[in-house]
Design a protein around this motif. Structure first.
Motif, PDB file in Angstrom:
ATOM      1  N   THR A 284      -0.991  13.298   0.780  1.00 28.29           N
ATOM      2  CA  THR A 284      -2.038  12.332   0.473  1.00 28.29           C
ATOM      3  C   THR A 284      -3.400  12.907   0.847  1.00 28.29           C
ATOM      4  O   THR A 284      -3.583  13.441   1.930  1.00 28.29           O
TER       5      THR A 284
ATOM      6  N   HIS B 122       0.834  -1.198   0.000  1.00 24.45           N
ATOM      7  CA  HIS B 122       0.000   0.000   0.000  1.00 24.45           C
ATOM      8  C   HIS B 122       0.872   1.253   0.000  1.00 24.45           C
ATOM      9  O   HIS B 122       2.020   1.241   0.416  1.00 24.45           O
TER      10      HIS B 122
ATOM     11  N   ARG C 111      -6.339   2.330   3.031  1.00 22.58           N
ATOM     12  CA  ARG C 111      -4.899   2.309   3.260  1.00 22.58           C
ATOM     13  C   ARG C 111      -4.606   1.532   4.536  1.00 22.58           C
ATOM     14  O   ARG C 111      -5.274   1.719   5.550  1.00 22.58           O
TER      15      ARG C 111
END
Length: 450
Positions: free
Chosen positions: A58, A51, A423
């Motif tokens: 982000t 990941h 995530r």
């Protein structure tokens, strides 16, 4: 998400072969929630598992499912598993009404032994897909499958349970070496004990502190997962008003018992617990109730009295002192949550606890401390208590575990949005800034809601 509500209960009641098939099916289905990992044959403990690692650039949506309006769904009132918080969603008002009464106004249900029951149907998929991951149930499934593998190895057999175990390890890798610190009273200790017992963990009591405080540690050795409870409130049998905590007595207890053991709750980051959950409501309430009873020479305690302003100010001092002690021990980066107080199961009104919870919400909001709303969510579920303050093992204790691990997952860099694991935690980093990335958003939402 629907698959989360099946299998765990059957593990203890059906044959080993059927158990393995059911768990394997569940774990394979769960993989669909994870971001795709192409070509990853096995996960190591030092990886992001394919990941993207979290960075300040982000962008993702910060949504706390436990802060959203919703309801507790449970399969039965006696089950440990198959319980979750189900947030409502934007399409709820457009849901088609399903008939539960016939044209004569009689319920369309089933009759068992001349008793009518409404069917406890599973919520619709559109609702369930927004529910947060049941990490507690996955841990229980891992234990059951691990036991199955051990049985097969002793018998010299190799079955699908070994594959199921590998799949569960891939999902739960991030809990390894984690440490959760819970600061509170016997109600919190009971929840930690329920969690530990349900996973056959090692529950250790520090015998040196039995008369003044208690330190209880749960260790799930398979994962080196540790949950430690520090009890600040009164412990001994003679809990008079003078024995209940004041800010000054917290200093004495803290330095005498907790500071010497503070290193034992340090987690993966090497400097602090990975998450701290605290509340101080029940014994603080007892302190004020006892003081009032002595002041007016009453023979019984009155929990229905509204606390006065000075009592609330004293309580905020206690809250601030406790938060300061935690910060002094572990620094300002450790994630800290205030757990809302669950009301007592008694015949009287519990207005004093409501007063304390209200001022605690305000104080923690001003001190930049987030809230875990477990106490608020379970209010009214008094038939699930085992006494006047402690929740019994069952749906509510399972809900507490799922909530605690949702926040622990987030503290390690995990991101879950509307039931999707977008995530997973980055195991290569000793510190993760993911908590702060959503912290400001959640604090802003808290200020709006309060």
């Amino acid at each position: 998400m629907q698959i989360f509500f099946y299998g765990a209960k059957a593990l203890a009641n059906i044959s080993l072969a059927a158990t393995v098939v059911a768990v394997l099916f569940l774990t394979l289905q769960f993989r669909g929630k994870l971001p795709t990992i192409e070509g990853a044959a096995e996960y190591s403990t030092n990886s992001t598992h394919g990941h993207e690692s979290i960075s300040s650039k982000t962008s993702y949506e910060c949504i706390n499912p436990y802060a959203q309006p919703g309801f507790i769904w449970m399969e039965t009132r006696n089950t440990i598993d198959n319980t979750t918080w189900v947030p409502f969603y934007s399409g709820l008002l457009d849901e088609q009404f399903s008939q539960i009464w016939d044209t004569k106004g009689k319920p369309v249900d089933k009759v068992v032994d001349n008793t009518r029951y409404f069917l406890n149907n599973l919520p619709p998929d559109d609702l369930l897909k927004n529910a947060p991951t049941q990490w507690f149930q996955l841990l229980r499934q891992y234990k059951n499958v691990s036991d199955a593998v051990a049985t097969e190895n002793r018998a010299g057999r190799k079955m699908e349970s070994a594959e199921a175990l590998r799949e569960l390890k891939k999902q739960l890798y991030w809990v390894r070496n984690r440490s959760l610190l819970v600061v509170g009273d016997s109600a919190d200790e009971t929840l930690v004990s329920h969690f530990c017992n349900s996973l056959a963990g090692a529950l250790d009591y520090d015998p040196r502190n039995s008369s003044e405080t208690s330190i209880v540690t749960c260790n799930i050795r398979e994962w080196n997962l540790t949950i430690t409870h520090w009890q600040l409130g009164c412990v001994g049998l003679n809990c008079s008003s003078s024995a209940v905590e004041t800010p000054e007595s917290v200093d004495q207890k803290w330095d005498r018992y907790f500071v010497p053991t503070s290193d034992s709750v340090v987690g993966k980051n090497g400097v602090s617990p990975d998450l701290v959950i605290f509340q101080l409501g029940l014994w603080s309430e007892q302190f004020f109730v006892n003081q009032y009873m002595e002041y007016v020479h009453r023979k019984s305690m009155d929990y229905s009295r509204t606390l006065n302003f000075k009592e609330l100010v004293l309580y905020t001092r206690l809250l601030r002192r406790t938060i300061s002690k935690l910060r002094d021990l572990y620094g300002h980066k450790v994630p800290i949550l205030y757990r809302t107080v669950a009301l007592k199961n008694n015949l009287e009104q519990d207005i004093a606890a409501l007063n304390l919870d209200s001022v605690a919400r305000y104080a923690c909001r001003e001190l930049d401390i987030e809230t875990i709303d477990f106490g608020w969510i379970v209010r009214g579920y008094y038939s699930f208590y085992r006494d006047d303050v402690n929740i019994d093992e069952g749906p509510l204790s399972a809900l507490w575990a799922n909530m605690a691990f949702w926040y622990l997952f987030r503290s390690q860099g995990g991101v879950e949005v509307r039931g999707d694991l977008v995530r997973m935690p980055d195991m290569d980093k000793t510190t993760v800034d993911a908590w702060n990335m959503c912290h400001d958003t959640f604090m802003k939402d808290l200020k709006i809601r309060s």
